[in-house]
Structure formats: structure tokens, C-alpha cells
Design a protein around this motif. Structure first.
Motif, PDB file in Angstrom:
ATOM      1  N   THR A   1       2.063   3.078  -3.134  1.00 33.09           N
ATOM      2  CA  THR A   1       1.131   3.956  -3.860  1.00 33.09           C
ATOM      3  C   THR A   1       1.070   5.344  -3.220  1.00 33.09           C
ATOM      4  O   THR A   1       0.514   6.265  -3.792  1.00 33.09           O
ATOM      5  N   PHE A   2       1.610   5.490  -2.024  1.00 33.77           N
ATOM      6  CA  PHE A   2       1.570   6.758  -1.298  1.00 33.77           C
ATOM      7  C   PHE A   2       2.730   7.675  -1.670  1.00 33.77           C
ATOM      8  O   PHE A   2       2.582   8.876  -1.757  1.00 33.77           O
ATOM      9  N   VAL A   3       3.909   7.044  -1.785  1.00 30.61           N
ATOM     10  CA  VAL A   3       5.146   7.837  -1.795  1.00 30.61           C
ATOM     11  C   VAL A   3       5.669   8.063  -3.208  1.00 30.61           C
ATOM     12  O   VAL A   3       5.231   7.410  -4.150  1.00 30.61           O
TER      13      VAL A   3
ATOM     14  N   ILE B   1       0.863  -1.194   0.000  1.00 34.87           N
ATOM     15  CA  ILE B   1       0.000   0.000   0.000  1.00 34.87           C
ATOM     16  C   ILE B   1       0.896   1.240   0.000  1.00 34.87           C
ATOM     17  O   ILE B   1       0.647   2.222  -0.701  1.00 34.87           O
TER      18      ILE B   1
END
Lengths: 99, 351
Positions: B267-269, B264
Motif C-alpha cells: 500500500t506504500f509503494v 502493508i
């Protein structure tokens, strides 16, 4: 207003119970498992099948847990290279048939 | 073989040992989910410190690695980051590389004995990790400064232009390259996996800098390679009855949570964070193996070191391995937390 995505609490509980059940079974049956899972030969299928079962049940529980806790992917962009080399043209001479 | 003797290979587990394996499993899973590999190297020495025999530790570790890689790769496939075809090609060549690696290991063992073999492993560890980790880190820092999108490496672009039969196309990775350039990357991944047990430290940078995949695709595809190789290795160990299923399942309990959080996190960084985490871990692990070298040099009679110093250096070496994993986890969680706040604010404004 956009409706908020419903959190899969039921799925979390179902797979959570499944996961707890599997780990409890391992705890209670550890002697039986230790005696049979490390025999080698055809018994190889036992540890391999067990880890697949745990990856499905506990893996689904783990994934659902992050989702329920609100930790989910923020973007699903296709991850592709910025640039790619163009295919080189084939410049070799070709045999031509003139009829 | 006598079943009682078989069972004697397996230790009695106490709550502290279970807790330790769960936590290391979680952190290792987090790192693997994020950079594709590298989370499991602390577990083998960690299990051995609990009293687990070396072969059982290696076998039980490997048996947790492939289901973790499976769950992680499924998650990252859903985000469009996995190139299954590239993963299978790499795994096929890595399989050959593992066999070559085992042959080299056996040859060194017959020439210089166990200490020589251990020194070879440590030297390979330090050399590969310093060189490759240094390249990854330098590139990551350059990307962090420029703040731009990830650029395909110029070497990879040049190699992609060479039309050497047979050419292979990878749709998800968006690249087309000759099999002759892919093959050495796969072989090196397997060779390193057989030598230091973390093939991904060469596989992921190889896919980025030689083949031209992005760090997102390379790290996600590495999970496919880890799955295929881990499954084959686990079947091999299980055939010999070396897997302690309890250890495997305890580690799996933590690592399945960690690997999905790591996935997960990608997909944030920003993409260069994958390289930052990978470079940092590789350089700290290289330092860790550096501390282990005097022991093997002493065994070969090339250096004089007291037993007390060797014991101390062993502890320092293991501590640095743990630190590398912890630093990696802190960077991942920190960057996720930092990236999550603006994303959550944007979502709220959009709603």
C-alpha cells in the motif's frame, strides 16, 4: 484538530502473551508432540489444527505489533485494472417470429 | 511404523538453527506478502543444510506456507486487493497442473533416473525464470521510466475481447475472460509448483500478462492460490507423518511478522515495485540454478567436473538463492521507507 488513532497496546499484550504461552508450551511439550504429530492417519489433524491456532494468535500479535509501531497501510485504494475490454456485441442473426 | 524410527527423522534443534529459520522465515514472509510468492524456496535447501531430510524439509516448509498465505491474503483482502473467485479458479486448475507435473516428473525419473530428473528441474527453473523474469523486469523498468499508472497488457486486452464460451467475470480484478484462457495459466502454475515448488513465478505474471489483472491484484490473489494448494499439500504430507511441527512453527514465528509487513508495503509503494522485486528475484534465482546444472550434467556423463568444483558450485548456488531473497527484502524495505516519508509528511500537514 484530528484526533490520533489510539494504539491497541492492550490487544498487543494479550495476543503477545498468548503467543509466548503457545511457543513455551511447544518447547515444554516437544517430545510429546514429536511422538504424536507425525503419526499420520487421523493424527494429521494435530499439525494442521496447530498451525491454524498459531496463525490466529501469533498472526494477530504480529499484525498488532506493526500497528503499534506505527507501520500501517497508507492507502486502501481499490486495486483495479486501468482498462478493460468492452464485451463484444453479439452480431449473429437471430431467428425472429412474426405473428 | 516404529515410533522411535519416526522420531529419528527429526533433528535436534540448536539456538543457531532456530535463529536461522526465524530470520529466513521473516525475510521469506516479507517477500511473499509483497509479491505473493517466492519466499519459501530458500527454506527447503536451508533446512536440509541443518541436517533435515529432504522430504521432511519439503513437508515442514509447505505446512508453514499455507497459514502464512492465509494471514497475508486476509491482510491484503482488507486493502481490497484480493479476488477470491479468481484465486479459487486458479487453484482448481493449478491442482490439476500439480498432478500433471508429478506424472511428468515420474516419467522423467523412470527414463533418466535421479540425475536426469534433477537436470530437468534445473533446466525448467532456468528457462522459465529467465524468460518470465526477463519479461517482468523489462515491463517493470518501462513502467518505472514512464511513471504512469499501470496499463493492462495488450495481449490480455485482446484475449478479453474474445467471446469464447464459457466467459467468467472477476469483479475485484475487474476483468472478464474466457475460461479457456484462464485454464492454461492455472495449469502452468500447478505444473511449475510441482516442478520447482514456486508456482507463483508463473501464476502472478500469468494473471498480469494473460488475464489482465494488475500486479497488486495478481500478487494478492496468488496468496489465495498458495493457501488452497499449500493446505492440500500439507494434509497430504501430514498423512504420511512427514511434518516436523517444531520447524514449521519456528518459521511461522518469523514469517507471520514478515508477510504482514510485506502486505502493508504494497500500500506504500508504486505498483511497478512489485514487478521490480519479482523480476529481480526470478533472475537471480535463475542464475543460482545455472550454477547447480554442471553437477547433474556430470552425473549423466555429459560433462566432467571434479567433486571439489561440484561442492563449490553447490555453495555458490545456495548463496545466490539467499542473495535473491535478501535483495528482494532490501528493495521492499527501501521502497517502503522512501514512500513512507512523504506519506507521513502529508498526513501531518492534513492533521
Amino acid at each position: 484538530m484530528q484526533a490520533r488513532k489510539k494504539k491497541p497496546v492492550g490487544k498487543l499484550l494479550a495476543y503477545g502473551l498468548g503467543s509466548v504461552g503457545l511457543y513455551t508450551a511447544v518447547y515444554l511439550l516437544q517430545d510429546l508432540m514429536m511422538a504424536n504429530f507425525a503419526r499420520g492417519g487421523v493424527y494429521t489433524v494435530l499439525p494442521i489444527a496447530t498451525v491454524f491456532l498459531f496463525s490466529w494468535v501469533h498472526g494477530t500479535f504480529a499484525g498488532t505489533l506493526w500497528e503499534v509501531l506505527g507501520i500501517d497501510a497508507v492507502k486502501k485504494a481499490p486495486a483495479q485494472t486501468a482498462a478493460q475490454a468492452p464485451a463484444r456485441k453479439d452480431t449473429r442473426p437471430r431467428a425472429a417470429v412474426s405473428a | 511404523m516404529d515410533m522411535i524410527n519416526e522420531a529419528a527423522r527429526f533433528i535436534t534443534l540448536d539456538p543457531a538453527g532456530i535463529g536461522f529459520l526465524f530470520i529466513v522465515g521473516f525475510i521469506g514472509g516479507l517477500v511473499s506478502g509483497f509479491i505473493g510468492s517466492g519466499g519459501a524456496f530458500v527454506l527447503t535447501p536451508g533446512m536440509m543444510s541443518l541436517g533435515v531430510p529432504g522430504t521432511v524439509a519439503v513437508a515442514s516448509n509447505m505446512c508453514h506456507k499455507f497459514p502464512k498465505a492465509l494471514v497475508g491474503s486476509i491482510k491484503r483482502y482488507r486493502y481490497g486487493q484480493v479476488d477470491i473467485k479468481l484465486g479459487l479458479y486458479m487453484a482448481a486448475f493449478a491442482g490439476v497442473g500439480v498432478q500433471v507435473g508429478i506424472k511428468i516428473q515420474n516419467h522423467i525419473l523412470s527414463l533418466w533416473g535421479q540425475a536426469g530428473s534433477d537436470l530437468y528441474v534445473s533446466l525448467s527453473f532456468v528457462a522459465v525464470l529467465v524468460v518470465v523474469g526477463g519479461i517482468v523486469m523489462a515491463d517493470a523498468l518501462k513502467s518505472a521510466k514512464s511513471c504512469g499508472a499501470e496499463q493492462t497488457c495488450s495481449i490480455a486486452l485482446r484475449l478479453q475481447k474474445i467471446e469464447l464460451w464459457p466467459m467468467v467475470s472477476f469483479q475485484r480484478a475487474n476483468l472478464r475472460i474466457s475460461l479457456w484462457f484462464l485454464m492454461p495459466v492455472g495449469l502452468a502454475t500447478g505444473l511449475l509448483a510441482a516442478t520447482i515448488a514456486v508456482g507463483g513465478f508463473v501464476g502472478v505474471p500469468g494473471m498480469i500478462y494473460i488475464l489482465g489483472a494488475t500486479s497488486l491484484v495478481a500478487s494478492a490473489t496468488e496468496l489465495v492460490i498458495a493457501f488452497v494448494m499449500g493446505l492440500a499439500g500439507s494434509v497430504n504430507w501430514a498423512l504420511q507423518g512427514m511434518v516436523d511441527i517444531r520447524l514449521t512453527l519456528i518459521i511461522l514465528a518469523g514469517s507471520l511478522l514478515g508477510v504482514q509487513l510485506g502486505a502493508i508495503g504494497t500500500t506504500f509503494v508504486r505498483e511497478h515495485m512489485i514487478k521490480i522485486v519479482m523480476g529481480t528475484i526470478m533472475l537471480i534465482v535463475a542464475l543460482s540454478r545455472g550454477f547447480a546444472m554442471p553437477k547433474y550434467l556430470a552425473k549423466l556423463g555429459l560433462m566432467e567436473v571434479s567433486d571439489a568444483t561440484v561442492a563449490l558450485l553447490d555453495k555458490i548456488s545456495f548463496a545466490f538463492m539467499v542473495i535473491s531473497l535478501l535483495v528482494g527484502a532490501v528493495i521492499i524495505l527501501g521502497s517502503m521507507f522512501k514512500a513512507r516519508r512523504p506519506a507521513a509528511q502529508a498526513q501531518e500537514q492534513g492533521a
